[in-house]
Design a protein around this motif. Structure first.
Motif, mmCIF file in Angstrom:
data_model
loop_
_atom_site.group_PDB
_atom_site.id
_atom_site.type_symbol
_atom_site.label_atom_id
_atom_site.label_comp_id
_atom_site.label_asym_id
_atom_site.label_seq_id
_atom_site.Cartn_x
_atom_site.Cartn_y
_atom_site.Cartn_z
ATOM 1 N N ILE A 181 0.582 -1.236 0.279
ATOM 2 C CA ILE A 181 0.011 0.215 -0.247
ATOM 3 C C ILE A 181 1.036 1.165 -0.115
ATOM 4 N N GLU A 182 2.112 1.277 0.908
ATOM 5 C CA GLU A 182 2.424 2.559 0.934
ATOM 6 C C GLU A 182 3.528 2.137 -0.162
ATOM 7 N N THR A 183 4.476 1.796 -1.099
ATOM 8 C CA THR A 183 4.459 1.468 -2.482
ATOM 9 C C THR A 183 3.594 2.443 -3.145
ATOM 10 N N ALA A 184 2.344 1.807 -3.151
ATOM 11 C CA ALA A 184 1.545 1.994 -4.598
ATOM 12 C C ALA A 184 1.385 3.451 -4.702
ATOM 13 N N SER B 192 -3.379 4.746 -8.097
ATOM 14 C CA SER B 192 -4.830 4.873 -7.994
ATOM 15 C C SER B 192 -5.463 3.995 -7.730
ATOM 16 N N TYR B 193 -5.559 2.773 -8.420
ATOM 17 C CA TYR B 193 -6.218 1.005 -8.649
ATOM 18 C C TYR B 193 -4.814 0.194 -7.285
ATOM 19 N N ASN C 88 -7.792 6.249 -0.312
ATOM 20 C CA ASN C 88 -7.714 7.502 -1.718
ATOM 21 C C ASN C 88 -7.341 6.902 -2.944
ATOM 22 N N MET C 89 -7.600 5.964 -2.671
ATOM 23 C CA MET C 89 -6.870 5.048 -3.841
ATOM 24 C C MET C 89 -8.624 4.437 -4.223
ATOM 25 N N ASN C 90 -8.801 3.051 -5.569
ATOM 26 C CA ASN C 90 -9.666 2.447 -5.914
ATOM 27 C C ASN C 90 -9.693 1.327 -5.521
ATOM 28 N N PHE C 91 -9.568 1.118 -4.354
ATOM 29 C CA PHE C 91 -8.477 -0.669 -2.689
ATOM 30 C C PHE C 91 -9.979 -1.681 -3.454
#
Length: 107
Positions: free
Chosen positions: A4-7, A13-14, A51-54
């Protein structure tokens, strides 16, 4: 948490996180199961992924041989490693996975 931190640092955003640990998947619905020593970092990751499409899902180890093999490769590495291409020792497994070919684990 590193994923998650790297993304987030790369501005993605996905993100679809698959884990063979049901405990990890459940942690996204109840932070109470996250050990207190990791709670602050976990809360930061929850903020980042909001804040992402997770999407997070569970997959049995046998269902994702590529991830299983990467985990085994990771045991021999020291520190964080990032590949921009599929590692050579994973090529065959990746192709088999993309072609929806089964993988059987024999003991």
């Amino acid at each position: 948490m590193i994923a998650i931190e790297t993304a987030a640092s790369k501005g993605w955003s996905y993100l679809w996180l698959e884990s063979d640990s049901m405990l990890v998947v459940l942690a996204f619905s109840s932070a109470k199961i996250v050990p207190w020593a990791l709670r602050n970092r976990w809360d930061n990751c929850v903020t980042l992924h909001s804040n992402m499409n997770f999407y997070v899902s569970h997959i049995y180890r046998e269902g994702n041989h590529c991830a299983d093999k990467l985990a085994n490769i990771g045991l021999s590495l020291h520190g964080l490693t990032w590949w921009n291409h599929i590692p050579p020792e994973l090529q065959g497994d990746f192709i088999r996975n993309r072609l929806d070919m089964p993988y059987f684990r024999f003991s």
